[in-house]
Design a protein around this motif. Structure first.
Motif, PDB file in Angstrom:
ATOM      1  N   ALA A 148       0.825  -1.211   0.000  1.00 51.51           N
ATOM      2  CA  ALA A 148       0.000   0.000   0.000  1.00 51.51           C
ATOM      3  C   ALA A 148       0.858   1.260   0.000  1.00 51.51           C
ATOM      4  N   GLY A 149       1.959   1.257   0.764  1.00 51.28           N
ATOM      5  CA  GLY A 149       2.850   2.417   0.771  1.00 51.28           C
ATOM      6  C   GLY A 149       3.502   2.660  -0.575  1.00 51.28           C
ATOM      7  N   GLY A 155       1.647   6.639  -6.869  1.00 50.29           N
ATOM      8  CA  GLY A 155       0.557   7.518  -7.309  1.00 50.29           C
ATOM      9  C   GLY A 155       0.860   8.982  -7.051  1.00 50.29           C
ATOM     10  N   LEU A 156       1.447   9.277  -5.887  1.00 47.33           N
ATOM     11  CA  LEU A 156       1.798  10.664  -5.584  1.00 47.33           C
ATOM     12  C   LEU A 156       2.894  11.164  -6.519  1.00 47.33           C
ATOM     13  N   GLY A 157       3.877  10.308  -6.800  1.00 45.95           N
ATOM     14  CA  GLY A 157       4.933  10.711  -7.729  1.00 45.95           C
ATOM     15  C   GLY A 157       4.406  10.980  -9.130  1.00 45.95           C
ATOM     16  N   TRP A 158       3.491  10.122  -9.583  1.00 47.91           N
ATOM     17  CA  TRP A 158       2.903  10.363 -10.903  1.00 47.91           C
ATOM     18  C   TRP A 158       2.096  11.656 -10.911  1.00 47.91           C
ATOM     19  N   LEU A 159       1.367  11.911  -9.817  1.00 49.09           N
ATOM     20  CA  LEU A 159       0.549  13.118  -9.756  1.00 49.09           C
ATOM     21  C   LEU A 159       1.395  14.380  -9.798  1.00 49.09           C
ATOM     22  N   LEU A 160       2.537  14.362  -9.096  1.00 53.57           N
ATOM     23  CA  LEU A 160       3.353  15.568  -8.996  1.00 53.57           C
ATOM     24  C   LEU A 160       4.322  15.736 -10.158  1.00 53.57           C
ATOM     25  N   LEU A 161       4.850  14.627 -10.681  1.00 49.63           N
ATOM     26  CA  LEU A 161       5.944  14.719 -11.642  1.00 49.63           C
ATOM     27  C   LEU A 161       5.553  14.435 -13.081  1.00 49.63           C
ATOM     28  N   GLY A 195       7.348  25.523 -21.163  1.00 40.80           N
ATOM     29  CA  GLY A 195       5.916  25.367 -20.927  1.00 40.80           C
ATOM     30  C   GLY A 195       5.493  23.912 -21.011  1.00 40.80           C
ATOM     31  N   GLY A 196       4.556  23.522 -20.159  1.00 41.41           N
ATOM     32  CA  GLY A 196       4.077  22.142 -20.123  1.00 41.41           C
ATOM     33  C   GLY A 196       4.825  21.236 -19.175  1.00 41.41           C
ATOM     34  N   ILE A 197       5.899  21.715 -18.570  1.00 39.03           N
ATOM     35  CA  ILE A 197       6.649  20.902 -17.602  1.00 39.03           C
ATOM     36  C   ILE A 197       5.998  21.071 -16.231  1.00 39.03           C
ATOM     37  N   PRO A 198       5.777  19.986 -15.483  1.00 39.44           N
ATOM     38  CA  PRO A 198       5.222  20.137 -14.135  1.00 39.44           C
ATOM     39  C   PRO A 198       6.125  21.009 -13.257  1.00 39.44           C
ATOM     40  N   LEU A 199       5.508  21.839 -12.451  1.00 37.97           N
ATOM     41  CA  LEU A 199       6.274  22.761 -11.616  1.00 37.97           C
ATOM     42  C   LEU A 199       7.247  22.066 -10.675  1.00 37.97           C
ATOM     43  N   PRO A 200       6.905  20.897 -10.074  1.00 40.21           N
ATOM     44  CA  PRO A 200       7.906  20.251  -9.213  1.00 40.21           C
ATOM     45  C   PRO A 200       9.163  19.834  -9.965  1.00 40.21           C
ATOM     46  N   ARG A 201       9.059  19.571 -11.261  1.00 37.38           N
ATOM     47  CA  ARG A 201      10.229  19.167 -12.051  1.00 37.38           C
ATOM     48  C   ARG A 201      10.938  20.338 -12.708  1.00 37.38           C
ATOM     49  N   LEU A 202      10.381  21.514 -12.643  1.00 36.52           N
ATOM     50  CA  LEU A 202      10.949  22.665 -13.334  1.00 36.52           C
ATOM     51  C   LEU A 202      12.246  23.109 -12.659  1.00 36.52           C
ATOM     52  N   ASP A 203      13.295  23.268 -13.469  1.00 38.10           N
ATOM     53  CA  ASP A 203      14.588  23.730 -12.979  1.00 38.10           C
ATOM     54  C   ASP A 203      14.581  25.255 -12.988  1.00 38.10           C
ATOM     55  N   THR A 204      14.245  25.846 -11.846  1.00 36.82           N
ATOM     56  CA  THR A 204      14.164  27.301 -11.768  1.00 36.82           C
ATOM     57  C   THR A 204      15.538  27.953 -11.860  1.00 36.82           C
TER      58      THR A 204
END
Length: 375
Positions: A148-149, A155-161, A195-204
């Motif tokens: 379950a973990g 699922g959380l990784g797919w949602l964010l990344l 553009g189109g890159i998820p914000l958690p993966r964006l290299d600021t």
């Protein structure tokens, strides 16, 4: 005389039937001062025990109690229940026919019904089996929890990344601080590439470095604005001087029109203009390797001037780093000297221009700020 009758022989008497002796029940032991001395207590004769003793249970319970063999008025024996059944079958009290230990619940004790234990077994094989089953059950629970973990983390990784839930939308990017020399379109073009890159993966950090390559940008700060935007704050390289530039005599640009190179306070070329922009002083120091120190001194003096005084400067000239001289738009001139003691020179110059005695002077010499000269 009457003849006597012969005596008949007396038949032998039958000996009485031997009666089985009742089993002897050990007397309960007593402790403390109530314990009686066995030598002072007379022994009871087993033969004196009544026949009713044979009807007692081996456990010492009376025949009339519950769980013992019940007799009806007709003398027939009833079925034995509870511990009496175990006694009559030859098994010790508290065990069933299989030899397992039994226990009694409150209800079962009242009815005399033996109850098998629900948790612990007495046999080693049963205990080993229960222990193995318990370990397997704990292992299954651990496997379920770990699975379950892992599923939740995936699922959380797919949602964010990977999912489009938090992707960057160029239309939700704000750009501030462009000033007069930074083209906002150039900065927007750099942002559109990611553009189109998820914000958690964006290299600021990488995005900020690419924005710094845009002409006129001195510094930049990039912040994420959830869920789809960015906030970009710029510090532009505002020009403080316009340097006349002659067209080169050779090369692709030979014979081109003359113009002005726009420089900021650090000497960076931030733009080009055909004519000197309004409000910028014209610096008559060539941009080449020979006059680098002189040009640096001029730009340092301009950076030290307050904004209200800087806009009044029309021209700046210098033959060395210690001979900086400025021409004001009202026709007066200021002999500044070197770039040292700039705050004191600024204060003295402003005081001389405000004083009634020297406000109409055409030349102000503040190269020695403690001994200013006006003409």
């Amino acid at each position: 005389m009457t003849p006597s009758r012969p005596d008949r022989p007396t038949p032998p008497r039958r000996p009485p039937d031997p009666r089985p002796a009742a089993p002897r029940v050990p007397a309960p032991r007593s402790t403390g001062s109530t314990r009686a001395d066995s030598s002072s207590t007379p022994a009871k004769d087993p033969a004196a025990e009544p026949k009713a003793a044979s009807g007692r249970l081996a456990s010492g319970r009376p025949a009339s109690g519950k769980g013992a063999t019940a007799r009806s008025e007709s003398g027939k024996a009833g079925p034995a229940t509870g511990a009496s059944a175990a006694s009559s079958s030859g098994m010790p009290a508290g065990r069933d026919s299989a030899g397992n230990v039994t226990t009694y619940t409150a209800r079962g004790r009242a009815l005399g019904v033996p109850v098998r234990p629900s948790v612990v077994s007495t046999g080693s094989a049963d205990r080993f089996a229960e222990r193995l089953a318990s370990r397997r059950r704990i292992l299954r629970h651990k496997i379920y929890l770990v699975t379950a973990g892992v599923v939740a983390a995936a699922g959380l990784g797919w949602l964010l990344l990977l999912s489009p839930v938090l992707t960057l939308k160029p239309t939700e990017v704000s750009i501030t601080g462009a000033g007069t020399v930074v083209a906002v379109e150039d900065v927007s073009a750099v942002v559109a590439r990611v553009g189109g890159i998820p914000l958690p993966r964006l290299d600021t950090v990488g995005l900020r470095d690419r924005i710094l390559d845009v002409p006129g940008v001195r510094s930049a700060k990039v912040l994420r604005v959830w869920p789809h935007g960015l906030a970009i704050t710029l510090v532009s390289r505002e020009p403080v001087a316009a340097v006349p530039q002659k067209p080169p005599s050779t090369g692709p640009a030979a014979g081109g029109p003359a113009g002005f190179t726009l420089l900021d306070t650090e000497g960076y070329q931030v733009g080009w203009a055909d004519t000197a922009p309004k409000g910028l002083p014209v610096v008559s120091v060539p941009i080449d390797g020979k006059n680098e120190r002189t040009l640096t001194a001029v730009l340092t003096v301009l950076r030290a001037l307050p904004a209200g005084l800087r806009v009044q400067v029309a021209t700046v000239a210098a033959t060395s780093q210690d001979t900086v001289q400025m021409g004001l738009r009202d026709g007066s001139s200021v002999r500044w000297g070197s770039a040292s003691d700039a705050p004191l020179k600024v204060a003295v110059l402003q005081a001389l221009r405000k004083a009634p005695e020297t406000s109409g002077a055409k030349e102000f010499d503040v190269s020695a700020p403690t001994l200013p000269i006006t003409r």
